[in-house]
Design a protein around this motif. Structure first.
Motif, short mmCIF file in Angstrom:
data_model
loop_
_atom_site.label_atom_id
_atom_site.label_comp_id
_atom_site.label_asym_id
_atom_site.label_seq_id
_atom_site.Cartn_x
_atom_site.Cartn_y
_atom_site.Cartn_z
N ILE A 185 0.85 -1.20 0.10
CA ILE A 185 0.28 0.02 0.01
C ILE A 185 0.90 1.23 -0.12
CG2 ILE A 185 -1.72 1.36 1.25
CD1 ILE A 185 -2.64 -1.32 2.41
N GLY A 186 0.67 1.97 -0.83
CA GLY A 186 1.50 3.32 -0.83
C GLY A 186 2.39 3.09 -2.11
N ILE A 187 2.55 2.22 -2.88
CA ILE A 187 3.25 2.15 -4.11
C ILE A 187 2.22 2.67 -5.23
CG2 ILE A 187 4.45 0.64 -5.67
CD1 ILE A 187 4.96 -1.31 -3.40
N GLY A 188 1.95 4.05 -5.32
CA GLY A 188 1.11 4.52 -6.09
C GLY A 188 -0.21 4.56 -5.68
N ASN A 189 -0.55 4.10 -4.77
CA ASN A 189 -1.99 3.96 -4.02
C ASN A 189 -1.83 4.19 -2.59
OD1 ASN A 189 -3.41 2.49 -6.33
ND2 ASN A 189 -1.79 1.19 -5.98
N PHE A 194 -7.59 -7.11 -4.08
CA PHE A 194 -6.33 -6.01 -3.76
C PHE A 194 -5.17 -6.39 -4.63
CE2 PHE A 194 -2.33 -5.56 -1.40
CZ PHE A 194 -2.48 -4.26 -0.94
N CYS A 195 -4.69 -7.66 -5.00
CA CYS A 195 -3.73 -7.80 -6.01
C CYS A 195 -3.94 -7.61 -7.29
CB CYS A 195 -3.33 -9.51 -5.89
SG CYS A 195 -2.67 -10.20 -4.32
N LYS A 196 -4.97 -7.46 -7.81
CA LYS A 196 -5.44 -6.84 -8.97
C LYS A 196 -5.42 -5.43 -9.19
CE LYS A 196 -8.54 -10.56 -10.45
NZ LYS A 196 -9.69 -11.21 -10.71
N LEU A 197 -5.49 -4.91 -8.12
CA LEU A 197 -5.59 -3.17 -8.10
C LEU A 197 -4.18 -2.98 -7.99
CD1 LEU A 197 -8.44 -2.39 -5.83
CD2 LEU A 197 -8.49 -1.96 -8.27
N THR A 198 -3.11 -3.50 -7.11
CA THR A 198 -2.01 -3.26 -6.74
C THR A 198 -0.78 -3.82 -7.38
OG1 THR A 198 -1.81 -4.48 -4.84
CG2 THR A 198 -2.49 -2.67 -4.35
N GLY A 199 -1.10 -4.94 -8.13
CA GLY A 199 -0.02 -5.74 -8.58
C GLY A 199 0.80 -6.58 -7.74
N ALA A 200 0.30 -6.62 -6.33
CA ALA A 200 0.95 -7.29 -5.22
C ALA A 200 0.74 -9.01 -5.79
CB ALA A 200 0.30 -7.03 -4.09
N ARG A 201 1.59 -9.73 -5.13
CA ARG A 201 1.59 -11.18 -5.03
C ARG A 201 0.67 -11.40 -3.83
NH1 ARG A 201 7.61 -13.18 -4.51
NH2 ARG A 201 7.35 -11.72 -2.62
N PRO A 202 -0.18 -12.65 -3.86
CA PRO A 202 -0.95 -12.95 -2.98
C PRO A 202 -0.41 -13.08 -1.47
CG PRO A 202 -1.62 -14.24 -4.92
CD PRO A 202 -0.36 -13.55 -5.02
N GLU A 203 0.90 -13.81 -1.63
CA GLU A 203 1.51 -13.89 -0.30
C GLU A 203 2.14 -12.79 0.33
OE1 GLU A 203 4.66 -14.99 -3.58
OE2 GLU A 203 2.62 -15.50 -3.46
N ASP A 204 2.18 -11.60 -0.47
CA ASP A 204 2.52 -10.29 0.17
C ASP A 204 1.35 -9.66 0.46
OD1 ASP A 204 5.09 -10.66 -0.69
OD2 ASP A 204 4.87 -9.47 -2.69
N ALA A 205 0.12 -9.99 0.21
CA ALA A 205 -0.99 -9.41 0.66
C ALA A 205 -1.36 -10.26 2.09
CB ALA A 205 -2.34 -9.68 -0.18
#
Length: 65
Positions: free
Chosen positions: A8-12, A45-56
């Motif tokens: 959170i915070g990487i462009g969001n 969340f992952c679709k919005l941020t590009g995060a990996r599931p294990e990071d979320a």
């Protein structure tokens, strides 16, 4: 788990993510503080941020969307 950094915070900001996900800013702030996204919200969340599931959320380690 307080030290866990969420993407959170990487462009969001928390506010931007909250609006996009249809939740309150307080909810996103709580997720950030706890260091994990609720399992039911991880895919969105992952679709919005590009995060990996294990990071979320660590329960998704090795999981692919």
């Amino acid at each position: 788990m307080k030290d866990k950094k969420l993407p959170i915070g990487i462009g969001n900001s928390c506010t931007e993510i909250a609006k996009k996900m249809g939740v309150s800013t307080a909810a996103v702030s709580t997720w950030k503080r706890k260091g994990k996204i609720p399992p039911a919200r991880v895919a969105e969340f992952c679709k919005l941020t590009g995060a990996r599931p294990e990071d979320a959320n660590p329960i998704f380690k090795g999981f692919r969307l």
